[in-house]
Design an enzyme around this catalytic site. Structure first.
Site, PDB file in Angstrom:
ATOM      1  CG  HIS A  11      -1.814   1.290   1.274  1.00  0.00           C
ATOM      2  ND1 HIS A  11      -1.389   2.408   1.971  1.00  0.00           N
ATOM      3  CD2 HIS A  11      -3.057   1.329   0.799  1.00  0.00           C
ATOM      4  CE1 HIS A  11      -2.430   3.310   1.782  1.00  0.00           C
ATOM      5  NE2 HIS A  11      -3.576   2.702   1.043  1.00  0.00           N
ATOM      6  N   GLY A  12       1.964   1.227   0.657  1.00  0.00           N
ATOM      7  CA  GLY A  12       3.041   2.283   0.885  1.00  0.00           C
ATOM      8  C   GLY A  12       2.606   3.552   1.639  1.00  0.00           C
ATOM      9  CG  ASP A  13       0.567   7.152   3.240  1.00  0.00           C
ATOM     10  OD1 ASP A  13       1.027   6.977   4.232  1.00  0.00           O
ATOM     11  OD2 ASP A  13      -0.088   8.202   2.983  1.00  0.00           O
ATOM     12  CG  LEU A  14      -0.808  -0.116   5.049  1.00  0.00           C
ATOM     13  CD1 LEU A  14      -0.126  -1.285   5.685  1.00  0.00           C
ATOM     14  CD2 LEU A  14      -2.002  -0.059   4.471  1.00  0.00           C
TER      15      LEU A  14
ATOM     16  CG  ASN B   8      -4.423   6.954   3.799  1.00  0.00           C
ATOM     17  OD1 ASN B   8      -5.217   7.875   3.662  1.00  0.00           O
ATOM     18  ND2 ASN B   8      -3.157   6.874   3.524  1.00  0.00           N
TER      19      ASN B   8
END
Lengths: 334, 190
Positions: free
Chosen positions: B105-108, B112
């Site tokens: 995901h990269g930005d958990l 979000n």
């Protein structure tokens, strides 16, 4: 009231430099720069250069101090990161002065010294710092008594990337300024890989792609221009992300590559668009210099943060986030 | 109505649909800038669809313009406002499913993830990419743990619940947790 004076010695790579500072001013700074005869920096040759110049350099600085009735309170040196053989020369000199003058020894982190001298010499207080030099490319910001690394290169530093390409293109060391000059006469942009992964960037693939473009007949000024545009956009993008993430209102530029005017203008545009302040110290404080080591040494000295001889071994991979910040700082208000 | 404005994009709510617009960056050469925004828009949409195919709830994409994604508005509450061990365990299961399917995901963060009608929707795939390495999974989970630590009470309890959920759907879960401990020691991404 008598002020305090700290001597700082820098010699992590190509530049050997010694300076004395007090709270507000640089008293003296003397520098001896290693210039490779051909190609890039050779670690052993750089260390030999430092070894053969350090005695005269320090004598010069120390004589000036005694002539002006300045007594040193401490001696600081860059403990790392840097080239091992070079680091050991300056560390040995600093230990010698510490023992013979009976003053405290202070090992400082070279990256943090870049940030602190920038804060000292500009109006920045709590910036996101883009630190770009030969070996280092990092985006840092203060949080919880440490300078945290928010993004960094996954392979080589931007300066080394520029130099590596410059060598392949037959330009002399250091390549950065020559690339900047050539870029001004470019006529078009050459497609190159743009590599940002999360908060990190990579320059190795980009450098190779530039060499390939040259082989494929693209003209040198066009490749130089495209290299700068691509690499600097990557650096500015990650800097902007760190600004958004931390909510800080200032950006500070540090390191030798900071002399590049195009990089400065890109950062300025980004900061203007976000409505935040951009700071870049004058050139002499941007590249490696003795003053920055002396200044950080001064801050640590005032905080009682000195280095016993037995803990003064050099650390070529010394990361800034290993250091707990002990000194008084505007950032501590947060 | 502007819902959010980040470094890269503006999220706008127009007539009950969400428009994610990637902003032009003037510091970047327009050649680089436009290509980058197009690529990232396309890649984000692709990954959102891939996540849906794995059974993960994400907003439905209605339309894709060069630098805009038009998608469903989820009438939910950010997980950070309703978080408890049951929900965070469920979030752990979903992250496990994403990772098993090769998506990072990269930005958990708990901002979000949206809780809506007994389901957890994952949003903002702007930093997502395909990767099955333990390192990438570890960084992804580490970022989430950091959010728990910085913005929630009883982070340890929530962390344990998340781990239990993650273990349910990803066989290599414990390898990932081992890596998370190593990543923590590096002292980055905070």
């Amino acid at each position: 009231m008598k002020g305090n004076y700290v001597l700082g010695i820098e010699g992590t790579a190509w530049n050997l430099s010694a300076a004395i500072v007090d709270e507000k001013n640089v008293v003296i700074e003397k520098t001896a720069t290693y210039k490779p005869r051909a190609g890039g920096i050779h670690p052993r040759e750089a260390a030999q250069h430092h070894a053969s110049h350090i005695t005269a350099l320090l004598k010069n600085v120390l004589c000036y101090a005694s002539e002006n009735n300045i007594t040193l309170d401490a001696v600081a040196f860059a403990q790392g990161p840097g080239l091992g053989p070079c680091l050991r020369i300056t560390a040995t000199a600093a230990r010698t002065i510490s023992l013979s003058c009976n003053i405290p020894l202070i090992g400082v982190n070279h990256c943090i010294a870049h940030i602190e001298v920038g804060i000292w010499k500009t109006e920045a207080e709590d910036p996101v710092t883009l630190y770009v030099s030969g070996a280092n490319s990092q985006v840092l910001a203060y949080r919880g008594k440490k300078y945290r690394i928010f993004g960094e290169t996954m392979d080589i530093g931007i300066g080394n990337a520029l130099d590596k390409f410059a060598r392949a293109a037959g330009l002399e060391h250091p390549g950065g300024p020559k690339i900047e000059k050539l870029a001004r006469s470019a006529t078009h942009y050459v497609q190159l890989p743009y590599t940002v992964k999360g908060m990190d960037f990579s320059f190795s693939g980009l450098t190779t792609a530039c060499m390939e473009s040259l082989k494929n007949g693209e003209l040198l000024p066009d490749v130089c221009y495209s290299f700068q545009e691509t690499a600097f956009a990557m650096l500015v993008e990650v800097t902007e992300r760190a600004v958004a993430h931390t909510g800080k209102k200032e950006v500070l530029l540090a390191g030798g590559v900071g002399a590049n005017k195009r990089l400065v203008s890109m950062l300025q545009i980004m900061c203007d668009e976000r409505g935040i302040d951009f700071y870049a110290p004058e050139k002499r404080y941007m590249g490696d210099n003795g003053t920055m080591i002396a200044h950080l040494g001064y801050l640590q000295y005032k905080a009682g943060d000195t280095t016993p001889i037995e803990k003064s071994a050099v650390n070529p991979n010394f990361r800034p986030d290993e250091v707990t910040i002990t000194w008084k700082h505007p950032q501590h208000r947060q | 109505m502007i819902l959010a404005a980040g470094a890269e994009a503006v999220i706008d709510l127009v007539d009950d649909v969400v428009v994610k617009h990637r902003i032009e960056k003037k510091y970047r050469l327009s050649d680089i800038d436009l290509k980058l925004r197009q690529e990232r828009t396309r890649s984000e949409a692709k990954i959102m669809s891939a996540a849906r195919r794995l059974g993960v709830s994400t907003p439905i994409i209605y339309d894709l313009n060069t630098v805009d994604i038009v998608m469903e508005y989820i009438y939910g509450t950010q997980l950070k406002h309703v978080i408890d061990t049951t929900l965070v365990r469920k979030a752990g299961e979903i992250v496990g499913i994403l990772h098993r399917g090769g998506i990072i995901h990269g930005d958990l963060t708990t901002s979000n993830m949206l809780y809506c009608k007994d389901r957890i929707y994952f949003i903002d795939f702007g930093l997502s990419f395909f990767d099955t390495s333990t390192e990438a999974r570890g960084v992804d989970v580490h970022v989430f743990f950091q959010t728990l630590k910085s913005s929630h009470e009883k982070p340890e309890e929530l962390k344990t619940a998340f781990m239990n959920g993650y273990r349910m759907t990803l066989a290599e879960a414990d390898q990932v947790f081992q890596r998370v401990r190593e990543i923590e020691k590096r002292g980055r991404y905070t």
